[in-house]
Motif scaffolding. Structure first.
Motif, PDB file in Angstrom:
ATOM      1  N   ALA A 159     -12.672   2.488  15.482  1.00 15.52           N
ATOM      2  CA  ALA A 159     -12.367   1.603  14.367  1.00 15.52           C
ATOM      3  C   ALA A 159     -13.063   2.106  13.106  1.00 15.52           C
ATOM      4  N   GLY A 160     -12.451   1.896  11.979  1.00 14.89           N
ATOM      5  CA  GLY A 160     -13.000   2.318  10.709  1.00 14.89           C
ATOM      6  C   GLY A 160     -13.588   1.141   9.948  1.00 14.89           C
ATOM      7  N   LEU A 161     -14.118   1.431   8.779  1.00 16.98           N
ATOM      8  CA  LEU A 161     -14.732   0.396   7.942  1.00 16.98           C
ATOM      9  C   LEU A 161     -13.711  -0.541   7.321  1.00 16.98           C
ATOM     10  N   TRP A 162     -12.527  -0.015   6.985  1.00 15.97           N
ATOM     11  CA  TRP A 162     -11.493  -0.805   6.330  1.00 15.97           C
ATOM     12  C   TRP A 162     -10.286  -0.912   7.248  1.00 15.97           C
ATOM     13  N   GLU A 163      -9.739  -2.112   7.348  1.00 18.26           N
ATOM     14  CA  GLU A 163      -8.529  -2.330   8.133  1.00 18.26           C
ATOM     15  C   GLU A 163      -7.399  -2.640   7.173  1.00 18.26           C
ATOM     16  N   GLY A 164      -6.204  -2.186   7.492  1.00 18.89           N
ATOM     17  CA  GLY A 164      -5.049  -2.490   6.659  1.00 18.89           C
ATOM     18  C   GLY A 164      -3.757  -2.237   7.400  1.00 18.89           C
ATOM     19  N   ARG A 165      -2.669  -2.378   6.669  1.00 19.03           N
ATOM     20  CA  ARG A 165      -1.339  -2.129   7.226  1.00 19.03           C
ATOM     21  C   ARG A 165      -0.623  -1.104   6.358  1.00 19.03           C
ATOM     22  N   VAL A 166       0.092  -0.221   7.017  1.00 18.65           N
ATOM     23  CA  VAL A 166       0.816   0.845   6.325  1.00 18.65           C
ATOM     24  C   VAL A 166       2.035   0.260   5.633  1.00 18.65           C
ATOM     25  N   GLY A 167       2.209   0.642   4.365  1.00 17.18           N
ATOM     26  CA  GLY A 167       3.414   0.293   3.627  1.00 17.18           C
ATOM     27  C   GLY A 167       4.368   1.470   3.676  1.00 17.18           C
ATOM     28  N   VAL A 168       4.157   2.428   2.809  1.00 18.34           N
ATOM     29  CA  VAL A 168       4.976   3.630   2.734  1.00 18.34           C
ATOM     30  C   VAL A 168       4.182   4.791   3.297  1.00 18.34           C
ATOM     31  N   SER A 169       4.834   5.648   4.060  1.00 16.70           N
ATOM     32  CA  SER A 169       4.210   6.861   4.587  1.00 16.70           C
ATOM     33  C   SER A 169       5.166   8.023   4.335  1.00 16.70           C
ATOM     34  N   GLU A 170       4.640   9.111   3.762  1.00 17.16           N
ATOM     35  CA  GLU A 170       5.504  10.246   3.439  1.00 17.16           C
ATOM     36  C   GLU A 170       4.770  11.552   3.695  1.00 17.16           C
ATOM     37  N   HIS A 171       5.374  12.395   4.518  1.00 17.50           N
ATOM     38  CA  HIS A 171       4.817  13.720   4.796  1.00 17.50           C
ATOM     39  C   HIS A 171       5.331  14.685   3.738  1.00 17.50           C
ATOM     40  N   LEU A 172       4.411  15.256   2.964  1.00 15.61           N
ATOM     41  CA  LEU A 172       4.768  16.183   1.881  1.00 15.61           C
ATOM     42  C   LEU A 172       4.001  17.480   2.074  1.00 15.61           C
ATOM     43  N   GLY A 173       4.680  18.503   2.505  1.00 22.48           N
ATOM     44  CA  GLY A 173       4.024  19.796   2.679  1.00 22.48           C
ATOM     45  C   GLY A 173       2.951  19.749   3.748  1.00 22.48           C
TER      46      GLY A 173
END
Length: 67
Positions: free
Chosen positions: A1-15
């Motif tokens: 687990a990390g320090l900040w929790e959240g939810r992914v909105g947009v994810s984009e693989h660029l290069g």
């Protein structure tokens, strides 16, 4: 687990990197995160982040970069 929790909105693989927006962190802003390589994230995924303090830009109250 990390320090900040959240939810992914947009994810984009660029290069060679994957960029994604993280919502619902409790930090008051949407975070834009860059990860090396291809990261398999989808909209709504719950994630935990621990930032690298040496690589985080810092800004003053007027939005000017201070570090």
């Amino acid at each position: 687990a990390g320090l900040w929790e959240g939810r992914v909105g947009v994810s984009e693989h660029l290069g060679s990197d994957t960029f994604f927006h993280v919502h619902d962190t409790g930090l008051g802003e949407i975070l834009t995160v860059r990860a090396s390589g291809e990261v398999a994230l989808r909209h709504g995924d719950r994630i935990f982040l621990t930032p690298d303090a040496e690589k985080m830009p810092r800004f003053d109250a007027e939005g000017l970069r201070i570090a």
